[in-house]
Design a protein around this motif. Structure first.
Motif, PDB file in Angstrom:
ATOM      1  N   SER A 161      38.942  42.932  50.332  1.00  0.00           N
ATOM      2  CA  SER A 161      40.188  43.634  50.048  1.00  0.00           C
ATOM      3  C   SER A 161      41.350  42.578  49.755  1.00  0.00           C
ATOM      4  O   SER A 161      42.514  43.213  49.461  1.00  0.00           O
ATOM      5  N   ALA A 162      41.079  41.243  49.595  1.00  0.00           N
ATOM      6  CA  ALA A 162      42.099  40.325  49.006  1.00  0.00           C
ATOM      7  C   ALA A 162      41.816  40.209  47.627  1.00  0.00           C
ATOM      8  O   ALA A 162      42.535  39.325  46.965  1.00  0.00           O
ATOM      9  N   GLY A 163      41.261  40.968  47.022  1.00  0.00           N
ATOM     10  CA  GLY A 163      40.857  41.024  45.477  1.00  0.00           C
ATOM     11  C   GLY A 163      39.678  40.096  45.190  1.00  0.00           C
ATOM     12  O   GLY A 163      39.788  39.667  43.884  1.00  0.00           O
ATOM     13  N   TYR A 164      39.022  39.618  45.946  1.00  0.00           N
ATOM     14  CA  TYR A 164      37.570  38.755  45.680  1.00  0.00           C
ATOM     15  C   TYR A 164      36.794  39.642  44.807  1.00  0.00           C
ATOM     16  O   TYR A 164      36.473  40.904  45.396  1.00  0.00           O
ATOM     17  N   ALA A 165      36.070  39.241  43.747  1.00  0.00           N
ATOM     18  CA  ALA A 165      34.969  40.150  43.097  1.00  0.00           C
ATOM     19  C   ALA A 165      33.713  39.145  42.963  1.00  0.00           C
ATOM     20  O   ALA A 165      33.837  38.223  42.985  1.00  0.00           O
ATOM     21  N   ASP A 166      32.760  39.748  42.708  1.00  0.00           N
ATOM     22  CA  ASP A 166      31.387  39.222  42.383  1.00  0.00           C
ATOM     23  C   ASP A 166      31.454  37.942  41.239  1.00  0.00           C
ATOM     24  O   ASP A 166      32.098  38.230  40.049  1.00  0.00           O
ATOM     25  N   VAL A 167      30.999  36.818  41.342  1.00  0.00           N
ATOM     26  CA  VAL A 167      30.719  35.937  40.595  1.00  0.00           C
ATOM     27  C   VAL A 167      29.418  35.359  40.530  1.00  0.00           C
ATOM     28  O   VAL A 167      28.591  35.650  41.309  1.00  0.00           O
ATOM     29  N   ALA A 168      29.128  34.344  39.528  1.00  0.00           N
ATOM     30  CA  ALA A 168      27.634  33.788  39.326  1.00  0.00           C
ATOM     31  C   ALA A 168      27.563  33.042  40.559  1.00  0.00           C
ATOM     32  O   ALA A 168      28.321  32.203  41.082  1.00  0.00           O
ATOM     33  N   ALA A 169      26.326  32.793  41.185  1.00  0.00           N
ATOM     34  CA  ALA A 169      25.713  32.191  42.164  1.00  0.00           C
ATOM     35  C   ALA A 169      25.721  30.567  41.827  1.00  0.00           C
ATOM     36  O   ALA A 169      25.787  30.422  40.692  1.00  0.00           O
TER      37      ALA A 169
END
Length: 159
Positions: free
Chosen positions: A124-132
């Motif tokens: 909800s704060a704008g974080y999206a999936d990134v590489a592990a």
């Protein structure tokens, strides 16, 4: 809630970090084994905050430098009795603001599928999936998220 910058090994921070570690034990069966050195959370290469309510420590979180222009969020936590009052969102906003002020362009974090509240907050704060990355990179329960802090800069200008 009153947010204060404290050392990672401050007694109030340690109390809250112990609480988040016990939360990991309850949800995952073990503490987080990610290597952490208290000095990583000392300015200018990091920061740790504790939130106080009526003089009692109720929330915490920090960031540490990871790479040339990136920082990693660690140890976000709110005690049970203080949950649902926006304290995690306030800690997160302060960590984003201070990381940006310290020259970081991006924040990343690792959380887990057994922490739906954390996932909801970050998304909800704008974080999206990134590489592990890190010790849990191959763990199927781990979720890796990131946010460009340019979004934060725009939010701050709008205020």
């Amino acid at each position: 809630m009153d947010l204060r910058v404290v050392p990672y090994d401050d007694p109030d921070a340690v109390k809250l970090i112990d609480g988040v570690q016990q939360e990991y034990v309850a949800r995952y069966g073990e503490e987080d084994i990610t290597p952490v050195e208290p000095s990583e959370f000392a300015p200018p290469l990091g920061l740790f905050v504790v939130g106080y309510l009526d003089g009692e420590p109720v929330a915490c979180g920090g960031w540490r430098v990871r790479g040339a222009d990136e920082a990693e969020l660690k140890r976000m936590y709110v005690v049970d009795a203080a949950r649902g009052r926006g304290f995690a969102r306030a800690v997160l906003a302060e960590l984003e603001r201070t990381a940006l002020a310290a020259g970081r362009k991006r924040l990343v974090l690792e959380t887990g599928l057994k922490q739906p509240e954390a996932l909801a907050l970050y998304r909800s704060a704008g974080y999206a999936d990134v590489a592990a990355y890190g010790v849990y990179r191959d763990d199927p329960l781990s979720v890796y998220l990131g946010k460009d802090l340019e979004d934060v800069r725009g939010d701050l200008r709008a205020r």
